[in-house]
Motif scaffolding. Structure first.
Motif, PDB file in Angstrom:
ATOM      1  N   MET A  55     112.753  79.200  76.727  1.00 62.30           N
ATOM      2  CA  MET A  55     111.451  80.007  77.099  1.00 62.30           C
ATOM      3  C   MET A  55     110.781  79.478  78.379  1.00 62.30           C
ATOM      4  N   SER A  56     110.821  78.033  78.637  1.00 66.87           N
ATOM      5  CA  SER A  56     110.011  77.562  79.765  1.00 66.87           C
ATOM      6  C   SER A  56     111.066  77.976  80.909  1.00 66.87           C
ATOM      7  N   LYS A  57     112.118  77.836  80.725  1.00 69.41           N
ATOM      8  CA  LYS A  57     113.116  78.161  81.822  1.00 69.41           C
ATOM      9  C   LYS A  57     112.988  79.620  82.289  1.00 69.41           C
ATOM     10  N   GLY A  58     112.683  80.412  81.250  1.00 64.83           N
ATOM     11  CA  GLY A  58     112.583  81.948  81.611  1.00 64.83           C
ATOM     12  C   GLY A  58     111.192  82.034  82.304  1.00 64.83           C
ATOM     13  N   ILE A  59     110.313  81.454  81.979  1.00 61.31           N
ATOM     14  CA  ILE A  59     108.734  81.481  82.627  1.00 61.31           C
ATOM     15  C   ILE A  59     109.207  81.034  83.989  1.00 61.31           C
ATOM     16  N   ALA A  60     109.792  79.908  84.106  1.00 63.00           N
ATOM     17  CA  ALA A  60     109.852  79.374  85.470  1.00 63.00           C
ATOM     18  C   ALA A  60     110.621  80.223  86.472  1.00 63.00           C
ATOM     19  N   ARG A  61     111.534  81.230  86.155  1.00 64.79           N
ATOM     20  CA  ARG A  61     112.410  81.898  86.603  1.00 64.79           C
ATOM     21  C   ARG A  61     111.681  83.457  86.894  1.00 64.79           C
ATOM     22  N   SER A  62     110.627  83.474  86.366  1.00 68.04           N
ATOM     23  CA  SER A  62     109.586  84.794  86.385  1.00 68.04           C
ATOM     24  C   SER A  62     108.889  84.716  87.777  1.00 68.04           C
ATOM     25  N   LEU A  63     109.233  85.962  88.530  1.00 71.30           N
ATOM     26  CA  LEU A  63     108.568  86.049  89.754  1.00 71.30           C
ATOM     27  C   LEU A  63     106.908  86.401  89.367  1.00 71.30           C
ATOM     28  N   VAL A  64     106.664  86.864  88.131  1.00 69.41           N
ATOM     29  CA  VAL A  64     105.247  87.279  87.951  1.00 69.41           C
ATOM     30  C   VAL A  64     104.707  85.896  87.760  1.00 69.41           C
ATOM     31  N   PHE A  65     105.123  85.089  86.997  1.00 72.84           N
ATOM     32  CA  PHE A  65     104.522  83.907  86.753  1.00 72.84           C
ATOM     33  C   PHE A  65     104.161  83.041  88.044  1.00 72.84           C
ATOM     34  N   TRP A  66     104.918  83.091  89.000  1.00 75.29           N
ATOM     35  CA  TRP A  66     104.795  82.285  90.379  1.00 75.29           C
ATOM     36  C   TRP A  66     103.701  83.177  91.253  1.00 75.29           C
ATOM     37  N   VAL A  67     103.421  84.432  91.010  1.00 79.27           N
ATOM     38  CA  VAL A  67     102.587  85.196  91.461  1.00 79.27           C
ATOM     39  C   VAL A  67     101.148  84.846  91.114  1.00 79.27           C
ATOM     40  N   PHE A  68     101.140  84.716  89.766  1.00 75.98           N
ATOM     41  CA  PHE A  68     100.011  84.153  89.109  1.00 75.98           C
ATOM     42  C   PHE A  68      99.681  82.872  89.724  1.00 75.98           C
ATOM     43  N   ILE A  69     100.606  81.991  89.673  1.00 75.27           N
ATOM     44  CA  ILE A  69     100.212  80.610  90.304  1.00 75.27           C
ATOM     45  C   ILE A  69      99.721  80.818  91.751  1.00 75.27           C
ATOM     46  N   GLY A  70     100.470  81.708  92.510  1.00 73.28           N
ATOM     47  CA  GLY A  70      99.821  81.773  93.921  1.00 73.28           C
ATOM     48  C   GLY A  70      98.477  82.278  93.838  1.00 73.28           C
ATOM     49  N   ILE A  71      98.134  82.980  93.014  1.00 70.89           N
ATOM     50  CA  ILE A  71      96.651  83.773  92.942  1.00 70.89           C
ATOM     51  C   ILE A  71      95.752  82.581  92.382  1.00 70.89           C
ATOM     52  N   PHE A  72      96.065  81.829  91.499  1.00 76.63           N
ATOM     53  CA  PHE A  72      95.404  80.908  91.009  1.00 76.63           C
ATOM     54  C   PHE A  72      94.776  79.721  92.121  1.00 76.63           C
ATOM     55  N   LEU A  73      96.149  79.291  92.783  1.00 78.19           N
ATOM     56  CA  LEU A  73      95.781  78.249  93.879  1.00 78.19           C
ATOM     57  C   LEU A  73      95.216  78.871  94.837  1.00 78.19           C
ATOM     58  N   GLY A  74      95.388  80.016  95.501  1.00 84.86           N
ATOM     59  CA  GLY A  74      94.642  80.890  96.332  1.00 84.86           C
ATOM     60  C   GLY A  74      93.090  80.615  96.239  1.00 84.86           C
ATOM     61  N   VAL A  75      92.864  81.331  95.193  1.00 81.16           N
ATOM     62  CA  VAL A  75      91.271  81.277  94.817  1.00 81.16           C
ATOM     63  C   VAL A  75      90.852  79.864  94.511  1.00 81.16           C
ATOM     64  N   MET A  76      91.566  78.937  94.137  1.00 79.30           N
ATOM     65  CA  MET A  76      90.763  77.655  94.208  1.00 79.30           C
ATOM     66  C   MET A  76      90.856  76.997  95.398  1.00 79.30           C
ATOM     67  N   PHE A  77      91.579  77.062  96.526  1.00 77.86           N
ATOM     68  CA  PHE A  77      91.653  76.759  97.979  1.00 77.86           C
ATOM     69  C   PHE A  77      90.604  77.182  98.598  1.00 77.86           C
ATOM     70  N   GLY A  78      90.474  78.732  98.349  1.00 83.55           N
ATOM     71  CA  GLY A  78      89.564  79.520  99.196  1.00 83.55           C
ATOM     72  C   GLY A  78      88.099  79.274  98.535  1.00 83.55           C
ATOM     73  N   SER A  79      88.032  78.997  97.338  1.00 85.08           N
ATOM     74  CA  SER A  79      86.666  78.790  96.902  1.00 85.08           C
ATOM     75  C   SER A  79      86.113  77.363  97.471  1.00 85.08           C
ATOM     76  N   ILE A  80      87.014  76.443  97.585  1.00 86.96           N
ATOM     77  CA  ILE A  80      86.376  75.182  98.176  1.00 86.96           C
ATOM     78  C   ILE A  80      86.154  75.336  99.726  1.00 86.96           C
ATOM     79  N   GLY A  81      87.125  76.066 100.211  1.00 86.25           N
ATOM     80  CA  GLY A  81      86.755  76.583 101.616  1.00 86.25           C
ATOM     81  C   GLY A  81      85.608  77.301 102.055  1.00 86.25           C
ATOM     82  N   SER A  82      85.239  78.255 101.148  1.00 87.28           N
ATOM     83  CA  SER A  82      84.084  79.040 101.285  1.00 87.28           C
ATOM     84  C   SER A  82      82.642  78.408 101.432  1.00 87.28           C
TER      85      SER A  82
END
Length: 453
Positions: A1-28
């Protein structure tokens, strides 16, 4: 299951959104011309710079691929039609659908603006605005035609390419569409042997471009990170809180349009709107994260073809829709005008509201291939909305009030436009009997079997 999640593009897009909001929030928290903490300054500079290295090259790459894919899809799809009369029938039904549904979208924007009144009580003053930031938008908006005849001429001029290369390089969908139609019509008159040989070659090229596209799509989590980090660091959460009611009203209007208006239209074709949205949710997520509906155009076309809709229908309706069926943009335009009238305490009558809808029915079609089109058309609409003595009812400079949140509104427009065009393609195809309904319903029930990425 973990391998399936790691290969999911949607999972990595959510990671991108989370990290982007975190970096941007500090920078704001960064303040110009102030002694900022080195930690905050680093995150601010990194978030702002990330746009040039993530989202910009991603969008450019997609535009380079989008032109050839659309070009090849339209040629192969239309050339395999029975005759050119079929093309005329499909095109006419497409334009009728676009005009009717686009008008509904404009009315939805006006109704939500009048019912929720997001600008009521703000009491903004025109004199307090800095027009410098929006001067370019206003100038472009005023240059756009405001009459039906002028708009038709403008669209025709925009659709004719100056050369065969620029439309592909700059991602001008309408010009690519015109060139593809011309090639398809010429190819339709050739002998069956030449036609089949040409189609086999073009279809193999199309398959190659789709493989390159699939590889590029896996870059989207990085693009998502860059887009969100830049957005939050650049405009901050302060701009959101100041215009929260307008953002919530826009979100509510788009959701009602998708699940009520488009849901009812789907019901006429015996399609469940919730299943259809589940079918395209991956593409919706990428579009929301990158704030560009173009990022999902080619993958969506491929997915709809695999789901049982004929290539000719997909190849014609989807590209044309991205130029003439911008439903959420129409909601934004009408809602924004009502909002500005309320925020600046400028009353508009019922007659002026009807005039507004008529103007938008014309001007909303004039944003084809224009960067920042929604904002430009809004400025142009305000310039065209005048009283009997020729003076403007709402000064065009008032658009400066929503400049700070336009990027956030752009995400809603992109998602709404995508959903509107998916429904348009499905319904026009059903109307013209160009869909294998048994296969399509199976695809809606089993979306994971039809994943493009």
């Amino acid at each position: 299951m973990s391998k399936g999640i790691a290969r999911s593009l949607v999972f990595w897009v959510f990671i991108g959104i989370f990290l982007g909001v975190m970096f941007g929030s500090i920078g704001s928290f960064y303040e110009p011309n102030a002694d900022n903490n080195a930690f905050i300054a680093f995150f601010h500079d990194f978030s702002i710079a990330s746009k040039a290295y993530t989202i910009d090259p991603f969008i450019k790459g997609l535009k380079l691929l989008m032109g050839p894919i659309i070009f090849l899809t339209i040629i192969t799809g239309i050339t395999r039609l029975e005759d050119l009369k079929t093309l005329g029938s499909l095109g006419l039904k497409t334009l009728i659908y676009f005009e009717v549904v686009s008008t509904f979208a404009l009315v939805i924007g006006v109704l939500f603006g009048e019912l929720i009144k997001p600008g009521h009580g703000m009491h903004l003053k025109v004199e307090s605005l800095d027009s410098g930031d929006v001067a370019g938008y206003i100038a472009q908006g005023e240059s756009m035609p405001s009459s039906a005849s002028g708009e038709i001429l403008h669209i025709l001029k925009t659709a004719i390419p100056h050369d065969p290369i620029t439309p592909f390089v700059e991602g001008k969908i309408l010009q690519v569409l015109v060139m593809a139609l011309c090639v398809a019509i010429v190819l339709s008159f050739t002998s069956p042997a030449i036609k089949e040989k040409a189609l086999n070659y073009l279809e193999s090229m199309q398959e190659t471009f789709f493989k390159v596209l699939t590889a590029l799509i896996w870059y989207s989590p990085l693009a998502t990170f860059g887009a969100m980090a830049f957005l939050i660091a650049k405009f901050g959460f302060a701009s959101i809180s100041g215009m929260a009611q307008l953002l919530l009203t826009m979100a509510a209007a788009v959701l009602v349009f998708i699940f009520v208006i488009l849901g009812f239209i789907c019901l006429l074709g015996k399609i469940n709107i919730f299943k259809l949205m589940r079918f395209v949710y991956r593409e919706v997520l990428v579009v929301f994260a990158t704030s560009s509906s173009e990022t999902a155009l080619a993958p969506l076309m491929r997915k709809l073809e695999h789901a049982g809709i004929q290539k000719a229908s997909v190849g014609l309706v989807m590209p044309v829709g991205y130029s003439f069926n911008l439903d959420a943009t129409n909601i934004y335009l009408s809602l924004a005008v009502i909002f500005l009238s309320q925020a600046f305490d400028i009353p508009i009558t019922i007659e002026q509201t009807i005039t507004l809808i008529i103007i938008l029915m014309i001007s909303s079609k004039g944003a084809v291939g224009v960067t920042g089109s929604g904002f430009i058309v809004l400025a142009g609409t305000l310039s065209a909305l005048t009283m009997g003595d020729g003076s403007h009812i709402i000064p065009a400079v008032t658009v400066a009030a929503i400049l700070g949140i336009d990027k956030f509104l752009s995400e809603m427009r992109s998602v709404g436009n995508l959903c509107g065009n998916v429904v348009a393609c499905v319904m026009v195809s059903i109307w013209d009997k160009r869909v294998d309904m048994e296969k399509f319903r199976y695809a809606l029930d089993n979306p994971n079997e039809f994943r493009v990425f």
